[in-house]
Design an enzyme around this catalytic site. Structure first.
Site, mmCIF file in Angstrom:
data_model
loop_
_atom_site.group_PDB
_atom_site.id
_atom_site.type_symbol
_atom_site.label_atom_id
_atom_site.label_comp_id
_atom_site.label_asym_id
_atom_site.label_seq_id
_atom_site.Cartn_x
_atom_site.Cartn_y
_atom_site.Cartn_z
ATOM 1 N N HIS A 101 0.749 -1.123 0.003
ATOM 2 C CA HIS A 101 0.002 -0.040 0.003
ATOM 3 C C HIS A 101 0.816 1.361 0.061
ATOM 4 C CE1 HIS A 101 0.542 -0.228 4.484
ATOM 5 N NE2 HIS A 101 0.515 1.069 4.370
ATOM 6 N N ASP A 152 -0.062 -7.809 1.352
ATOM 7 C CA ASP A 152 0.364 -6.410 1.379
ATOM 8 C C ASP A 152 1.713 -6.374 1.594
ATOM 9 O OD1 ASP A 152 0.513 -3.424 1.880
ATOM 10 O OD2 ASP A 152 0.107 -3.478 3.603
ATOM 11 N N SER A 248 4.511 2.132 8.122
ATOM 12 C CA SER A 248 4.238 1.143 7.345
ATOM 13 C C SER A 248 5.300 0.530 6.158
ATOM 14 C CB SER A 248 3.029 1.666 6.283
ATOM 15 O OG SER A 248 2.021 1.895 6.976
#
Length: 637
Positions: A101, A152, A248
């Site tokens: 992402h 992801d 992230s």
């Protein structure tokens, strides 16, 4: 579980008279017969002072080189300003693994640059290792969808290779579906709390794994998780620490050890979470399910052992040593050798007397059923004369897996080698003998002693699934959690479990296997075997007392070399000249060793220490000729 004999050819000197004079001798040592048990072992062999040498086990990690694989992903904005919004990890010199992402930001823009080797983005004072490289490709996992939180994971290809330094070096990757530990490290430049700004400093946190069921319940109402938390994901949390926005793609890792380096090993990448910093759950995308896809992109193997070796010179030195060890301890661990220099690198033994070695019974035969011919210690080899396995031993069973080896020569007491003394019980601490690959070759493992303080609990012991006919009363199980790279280290089967001073043998290792991650050390206790050991060591039938020696020629016996009954070196002297030895042996009740006779004079073996001691050399009576009475002339008046 048995290992086949591996044909390792080594150049070892067959023991000769020169070697014997240095470490082992053919004659019986002094005091060999003057004992009825082994209770004087420590006094006999360990009569020098050993100093403690304390080192730090685990070390202190410098932040600038603790996460040399840490990458931060940036989006170029107006002018020269770069917004750092995601993290990642170098896994080769040209590829970074991150979250899928992170392919675009909230404005749907793609990142353009990656920075590595920097732990403070707001300052250039720490930029000794900093490198900034443009992004050539951003490669999302083919099954990833922005509407989903599954798969992801992504790879970033840099437009050039990074320069390897202590501050910039790829991490290794964990391949196995089974995780060796349930606590992890995470790092990132994200926010330090909910709704707070990102940190310019590289921060780390320690997290503990949560169950999939508990995590699924926590995220039950989360969009993009129609199947809950899957096996390809991992949940972790900490009541005081967590990953936050901006982290992230950053690393979820464990730190493993090689012999002299710490190896950061990636478990996953940071995917998502909620309300960071309040003990919330974070979800991480595991890497191991995607290894084949990753290797197909990066074009090279990510094997853990190969990785550890490949980048070894760029890791901060961190030697794995005991917390406290003895400086210059006596050596007593031996290797077993078959014909032509072959030896089984899985097996070892321990010298426990002048000419006795103890090991596991399973180590006394190879896959062809042949017995070893020699042992080696400090580079010297000594022939084996006898191997005695415990009478109740059954091949393939751990119970009674113990054997004794008798050598053809005897240890000469010295400052380097001393037998370990078999003892009963456990003194609360010890050191386990393991084999670990150090610097040169992964296949060439050397012995290393590391501290063991904690016994296995009942659950850990039962999880070993030992055969039903083994007995827990004869075995101990110890935790050997050194966070070593799997495959780097092996249990030293038949090898010693010693006290910290290397002087007492508390047991022998009997369960072979990899000691890299979590396998315990299973030790056969010696308590019930002490009488059997003593009967073997003190067996007089195989070591008869030296016979009385007599001259082989007509030359004088005076000062000829000899050995006393207990093996002490000496010279032949008239019994008039060795009164100290006569008094000593009369007191011991053993009697002197006769060299022979010259006329009416008896010669005995006189130890060097008895020459010149009290009673000093006693003058031999003057020998007068016999005179016949009738030859004496009468006195003149």
């Amino acid at each position: 579980m048995r290992y086949s004999l591996i044909n390792v050819f080594v150049c070892l000197p067959i023991i000769s008279s020169t070697v014997s004079a240095q470490l082992f001798v053919a004659h019986i040592p002094a005091g060999y017969f003057a004992r009825s048990n082994l209770s004087d072992c420590h006094q006999r062999f360990h009569n020098r002072t050993l100093m403690d040498q304390c080192l730090v086990f685990g070390g202190v990690r410098a932040n600038v080189t603790e996460f040399p694989h840490m990458a931060v992903i940036g989006w170029a904005t107006s002018g020269t300003h770069i917004a750092w919004k995601c993290g990642g990890s170098l896994i080769t010199t040209r590829f970074v693994v991150t979250a899928a992402h992170c392919a675009v930001d909230e404005d749907n823009n793609a990142p353009s640059v990656v920075r590595v080797g920097d732990v403070n983005l707001a300052s250039d004072e720490d930029d000794k290792y900093a490198q900034q490289v443009s992004i050539a490709r951003f490669i999302r996992h083919p099954q990833h969808r922005f509407s989903s939180k599954y798969d992801d994971i992504a790879l970033i290809e840099l437009d050039q290779e990074v320069n390897l330094t202590l501050g910039v070096c790829p991490a290794c990757v964990w391949h196995n579906s089974h995780l060796p530990y349930d606590n992890f490290d995470v790092a990132g430049f994200g926010a330090t709390g909910y709704a707070e700004k990102g940190s310019p400093y590289l921060l780390k946190a320690y997290l503990k794994m949560e169950t999939t069921e508990k995590c699924t319940e926590e995220f039950a109402a989360t969009r993009g998780l129609p199947n809950g938390i899957t096996e390809k994901q991992l949940c972790a949390s900490n009541t005081k620490m967590d990953t936050c926005q901006g982290d992230s793609g950053g690393p979820l890792q464990i730190t493993l050890n090689s012999y002299n380096r710490q190896i950061p090993t990636l478990i996953g990448v940071t995917s998502f979470g909620r309300s960071c910093g309040f003990g919330s759950f974070g979800v991480y995308q595991k890497i191991h399910p995607h290894i084949m896809w990753i290797e197909s992109i990066v074009g090279e193997s990510l094997d853990l052992l190969e990785c550890a070796k490949k980048y070894e010179q760029f890791r901060v030195d961190h030697q794995l040593e005991p917390e406290c060890k003895i400086a210059g301890p006596f050596v007593n661990r031996v290797e077993l050798h078959w014909e032509h220099g072959q030896h089984n690198p899985q097996c070892a033994g321990t010298l426990i007397d002048y000419n006795t070695v103890i090991t596991s019974a399973s180590c006394t035969t190879n896959s062809a059923g042949n017995e070893p011919h020699y042992i080696s210690i400090l580079g010297y080899t000594v022939p084996i004369s006898e191997i005695n396995r415990f009478p109740d031993y059954t091949p393939g069973v751990l119970k009674h897996n113990i054997a004794l080896i008798r050598l053809k020569f005897y240890l000469k007491p010295n400052l380097k080698v001393a037998p370990a003394c078999p003892i009963s019980g456990f003194d609360g601490g010890g050191i386990g003998s393991l084999k670990i690959a150090r610097n040169d070759s992964i296949s060439n493992k050397e012995p290393l002693f590391l501290p063991i303080r904690q016994k296995c609990d009942d659950k850990s012991f039962s999880s070993l699934h030992l055969a039903d006919d083994t007995s827990g009363n004869d075995m101990d199980c110890y935790i050997s959690n050194y966070r070593l790279i799997p495959g780097l280290c092996n249990i030293d089967e038949g090898g010693p479990f010693l006290n910290h001073g290397h002087s007492s043998l508390q047991g022998i290792n009997i369960l072979p296997g990899d000691c890299g991650s979590q396998n315990p050390l299973v030790v056969l206790k010696l308590d019930s075997y002490i009488p059997w050991i003593e009967s073997f060591v003190l067996d007089r039938s195989v070591t008869p007392e030296p016979p009385i020696s007599f001259p082989e020629d007509n030359s004088t016996l005076f000062f000829k070399p000899c050995h006393t009954r207990d093996g002490t070196e000496g010279v032949c002297l008239s019994h008039w000249g060795c009164g100290a030895e006569i008094v000593k042996q009369k007191h011991n009740g053993t009697g002197v060793t006769m060299c022979g006779f010259e006329g009416d004079v008896g010669y005995i073996c006189c130890p060097q220490g008895s020459i010149g001691t009290v009673p000093l050399l006693i003058s031999r009576p003057i020998e007068l000729p016999l005179i016949e009475i009738d030859t004496i002339n009468p006195l003149e008046p």
